[in-house]
Design a protein around this motif. Structure first.
Motif, PDB file in Angstrom:
ATOM      1  N   ASP A  70      -1.892  -8.161 -11.601  1.00 29.98           N
ATOM      2  CA  ASP A  70      -0.478  -7.783 -11.470  1.00 29.98           C
ATOM      3  C   ASP A  70      -0.272  -6.511 -10.666  1.00 29.98           C
ATOM      4  OD1 ASP A  70       0.419 -10.007 -12.949  1.00 29.98           O
ATOM      5  OD2 ASP A  70       0.015  -8.948 -14.819  1.00 29.98           O
ATOM      6  N   ARG A  71      -1.285  -6.104  -9.932  1.00 27.02           N
ATOM      7  CA  ARG A  71      -1.165  -4.978  -8.997  1.00 27.02           C
ATOM      8  C   ARG A  71      -1.680  -5.488  -7.666  1.00 27.02           C
ATOM      9  NH1 ARG A  71      -4.349  -0.264 -11.753  1.00 27.02           N
ATOM     10  NH2 ARG A  71      -3.371   0.977 -10.139  1.00 27.02           N
ATOM     11  N   ARG A  72      -1.057  -5.120  -6.621  1.00 25.37           N
ATOM     12  CA  ARG A  72      -1.501  -5.621  -5.330  1.00 25.37           C
ATOM     13  C   ARG A  72      -1.665  -4.480  -4.358  1.00 25.37           C
ATOM     14  NH1 ARG A  72       4.265  -8.347  -3.804  1.00 25.37           N
ATOM     15  NH2 ARG A  72       5.182  -6.468  -3.007  1.00 25.37           N
ATOM     16  N   GLY A  73      -2.328  -4.801  -3.292  1.00 22.57           N
ATOM     17  CA  GLY A  73      -2.515  -3.832  -2.239  1.00 22.57           C
ATOM     18  C   GLY A  73      -1.652  -4.170  -1.046  1.00 22.57           C
ATOM     19  N   MET A  74      -1.602  -3.270  -0.133  1.00 26.40           N
ATOM     20  CA  MET A  74      -0.860  -3.458   1.105  1.00 26.40           C
ATOM     21  C   MET A  74      -1.798  -3.161   2.262  1.00 26.40           C
ATOM     22  SD  MET A  74       2.202  -3.982   0.014  1.00 26.40           S
ATOM     23  CE  MET A  74       3.492  -3.519  -1.092  1.00 26.40           C
ATOM     24  N   LEU A  75      -1.673  -3.924   3.298  1.00 31.79           N
ATOM     25  CA  LEU A  75      -2.350  -3.600   4.542  1.00 31.79           C
ATOM     26  C   LEU A  75      -1.317  -2.951   5.436  1.00 31.79           C
ATOM     27  CD1 LEU A  75      -4.478  -6.802   5.218  1.00 31.79           C
ATOM     28  CD2 LEU A  75      -5.198  -4.664   4.185  1.00 31.79           C
ATOM     29  N   ALA A  76      -1.744  -1.966   6.192  1.00 36.62           N
ATOM     30  CA  ALA A  76      -0.820  -1.259   7.078  1.00 36.62           C
ATOM     31  C   ALA A  76      -1.550  -0.875   8.349  1.00 36.62           C
ATOM     32  CB  ALA A  76      -0.286  -0.006   6.390  1.00 36.62           C
ATOM     33  N   HIS A  77      -0.787  -0.740   9.423  1.00 41.57           N
ATOM     34  CA  HIS A  77      -1.398  -0.200  10.640  1.00 41.57           C
ATOM     35  C   HIS A  77      -0.870   1.225  10.839  1.00 41.57           C
ATOM     36  CE1 HIS A  77       2.331  -1.554  12.728  1.00 41.57           C
ATOM     37  NE2 HIS A  77       2.062  -0.570  13.551  1.00 41.57           N
ATOM     38  N   VAL A  78      -1.669   1.979  11.542  1.00 39.49           N
ATOM     39  CA  VAL A  78      -1.321   3.373  11.791  1.00 39.49           C
ATOM     40  C   VAL A  78      -0.371   3.430  12.980  1.00 39.49           C
ATOM     41  CG1 VAL A  78      -2.213   5.652  12.396  1.00 39.49           C
ATOM     42  CG2 VAL A  78      -3.552   4.149  10.887  1.00 39.49           C
ATOM     43  N   VAL A  79       0.824   3.952  12.751  1.00 40.52           N
ATOM     44  CA  VAL A  79       1.810   4.134  13.817  1.00 40.52           C
ATOM     45  C   VAL A  79       1.550   5.471  14.501  1.00 40.52           C
ATOM     46  CG1 VAL A  79       4.274   4.354  14.332  1.00 40.52           C
ATOM     47  CG2 VAL A  79       3.498   2.719  12.587  1.00 40.52           C
ATOM     48  N   GLU A  80       1.316   6.504  13.690  1.00 41.24           N
ATOM     49  CA  GLU A  80       0.982   7.847  14.188  1.00 41.24           C
ATOM     50  C   GLU A  80      -0.157   8.379  13.335  1.00 41.24           C
ATOM     51  OE1 GLU A  80       4.367  10.458  14.095  1.00 41.24           O
ATOM     52  OE2 GLU A  80       5.635   9.020  15.128  1.00 41.24           O
ATOM     53  N   GLY A  81      -1.260   8.729  13.957  1.00 44.77           N
ATOM     54  CA  GLY A  81      -2.392   9.276  13.234  1.00 44.77           C
ATOM     55  C   GLY A  81      -2.135  10.706  12.800  1.00 44.77           C
ATOM     56  N   GLY A  82      -2.901  11.154  11.833  1.00 46.17           N
ATOM     57  CA  GLY A  82      -2.784  12.523  11.371  1.00 46.17           C
ATOM     58  C   GLY A  82      -3.602  12.725  10.119  1.00 46.17           C
ATOM     59  N   GLU A  83      -3.719  13.957   9.721  1.00 47.61           N
ATOM     60  CA  GLU A  83      -4.518  14.311   8.552  1.00 47.61           C
ATOM     61  C   GLU A  83      -3.779  13.978   7.262  1.00 47.61           C
ATOM     62  OE1 GLU A  83      -6.370  18.335   6.675  1.00 47.61           O
ATOM     63  OE2 GLU A  83      -6.558  18.057   8.840  1.00 47.61           O
ATOM     64  N   VAL A 114       7.213  -5.856   3.839  1.00 45.55           N
ATOM     65  CA  VAL A 114       6.494  -5.822   5.115  1.00 45.55           C
ATOM     66  C   VAL A 114       7.436  -5.183   6.130  1.00 45.55           C
ATOM     67  CG1 VAL A 114       5.581  -7.276   6.965  1.00 45.55           C
ATOM     68  CG2 VAL A 114       5.035  -7.796   4.576  1.00 45.55           C
ATOM     69  N   GLY A 115       6.911  -4.278   6.936  1.00 43.24           N
ATOM     70  CA  GLY A 115       7.728  -3.554   7.909  1.00 43.24           C
ATOM     71  C   GLY A 115       8.122  -2.159   7.441  1.00 43.24           C
ATOM     72  N   GLN A 116       7.983  -1.896   6.123  1.00 42.22           N
ATOM     73  CA  GLN A 116       8.320  -0.569   5.600  1.00 42.22           C
ATOM     74  C   GLN A 116       7.402   0.471   6.220  1.00 42.22           C
ATOM     75  OE1 GLN A 116      10.714   0.641   3.083  1.00 42.22           O
ATOM     76  NE2 GLN A 116       9.998   2.423   4.208  1.00 42.22           N
ATOM     77  N   ARG A 117       7.960   1.563   6.670  1.00 44.32           N
ATOM     78  CA  ARG A 117       7.157   2.669   7.193  1.00 44.32           C
ATOM     79  C   ARG A 117       6.972   3.699   6.097  1.00 44.32           C
ATOM     80  NH1 ARG A 117       7.916   3.688  13.570  1.00 44.32           N
ATOM     81  NH2 ARG A 117       7.273   1.590  14.167  1.00 44.32           N
ATOM     82  N   VAL A 118       5.770   4.261   6.046  1.00 40.71           N
ATOM     83  CA  VAL A 118       5.387   5.195   4.998  1.00 40.71           C
ATOM     84  C   VAL A 118       4.713   6.401   5.641  1.00 40.71           C
ATOM     85  CG1 VAL A 118       4.027   5.452   2.894  1.00 40.71           C
ATOM     86  CG2 VAL A 118       4.985   3.215   3.466  1.00 40.71           C
ATOM     87  N   LYS A 119       5.216   7.578   5.334  1.00 40.05           N
ATOM     88  CA  LYS A 119       4.649   8.828   5.837  1.00 40.05           C
ATOM     89  C   LYS A 119       3.790   9.439   4.729  1.00 40.05           C
ATOM     90  CE  LYS A 119       4.982  12.361   8.890  1.00 40.05           C
ATOM     91  NZ  LYS A 119       4.576  12.312  10.259  1.00 40.05           N
ATOM     92  N   VAL A 120       2.533   9.720   5.058  1.00 37.65           N
ATOM     93  CA  VAL A 120       1.609  10.372   4.129  1.00 37.65           C
ATOM     94  C   VAL A 120       0.953  11.509   4.896  1.00 37.65           C
ATOM     95  CG1 VAL A 120      -0.351  10.082   2.584  1.00 37.65           C
ATOM     96  CG2 VAL A 120       1.146   8.131   3.033  1.00 37.65           C
ATOM     97  N   GLY A 121       1.148  12.726   4.428  1.00 35.32           N
ATOM     98  CA  GLY A 121       0.620  13.870   5.172  1.00 35.32           C
ATOM     99  C   GLY A 121       1.202  13.859   6.574  1.00 35.32           C
ATOM    100  N   GLU A 122       0.326  13.934   7.574  1.00 36.30           N
ATOM    101  CA  GLU A 122       0.766  13.921   8.974  1.00 36.30           C
ATOM    102  C   GLU A 122       0.802  12.514   9.569  1.00 36.30           C
ATOM    103  OE1 GLU A 122      -2.104  16.434  10.851  1.00 36.30           O
ATOM    104  OE2 GLU A 122      -1.299  18.262   9.977  1.00 36.30           O
ATOM    105  N   ALA A 123       0.357  11.516   8.813  1.00 32.55           N
ATOM    106  CA  ALA A 123       0.221  10.156   9.340  1.00 32.55           C
ATOM    107  C   ALA A 123       1.426   9.285   8.979  1.00 32.55           C
ATOM    108  CB  ALA A 123      -1.053   9.513   8.808  1.00 32.55           C
ATOM    109  N   LEU A 124       1.709   8.326   9.854  1.00 31.42           N
ATOM    110  CA  LEU A 124       2.776   7.357   9.634  1.00 31.42           C
ATOM    111  C   LEU A 124       2.170   5.958   9.694  1.00 31.42           C
ATOM    112  CD1 LEU A 124       5.842   6.754   9.331  1.00 31.42           C
ATOM    113  CD2 LEU A 124       5.939   6.679  11.843  1.00 31.42           C
TER     114      LEU A 124
END
Length: 81
Positions: A50-63, A14-24
Motif C-alpha cells: 500500500d505504498r508506492r514509489g515514483m520514477l522521476a527525471h531530473v529537470v534541473e540538477g543540483g545538490e 504524473v507530470g508533477q514537478r518536485v523541488k528538493v534542495g537545489e534539484a527539480l
C-alpha cells in the motif's frame, strides 16, 4: 533515491514537478514495490504494501541534502517564470 516523510506522495500525479534542495524533478511514472525489494532485504516488499514509489527525471540538477524540504511546483508557474 529520495525518501519522503510527512507527504502523501501517492496523490502526486504524473507530470508533477518536485523541488528538493537545489534539484527539480518531474514525476514520470508511478510504480508499485516489486520483487527487487526482497532482493535488497527479505520481507521489504511486504513492508511496503500500500505504498508506492515514483520514477522521476531530473529537470534541473543540483545538490540534495538530508532534511531538505520537498516542495511541489506548479508547472505553469515554472513556464511563466
Amino acid at each position: 533515491n529520495v525518501t519522503v516523510e510527512g507527504a502523501d506522495v501517492q496523490s502526486w500525479p504524473v507530470g508533477q514537478r518536485v523541488k528538493v534542495g537545489e534539484a527539480l524533478f518531474e514525476i514520470t511514472m508511478v510504480c508499485d514495490p516489486c520483487e527487487r525489494m526482497d532482493q535488497l532485504r527479505s520481507g521489504l516488499r511486504a513492508e511496503l504494501d500500500d505504498r508506492r514509489g515514483m520514477l522521476a527525471h531530473v529537470v534541473e540538477g543540483g545538490e540534495i541534502s538530508l532534511g531538505d524540504e520537498v516542495v511541489l511546483v506548479d508547472a505553469a508557474a515554472e513556464v511563466a517564470a
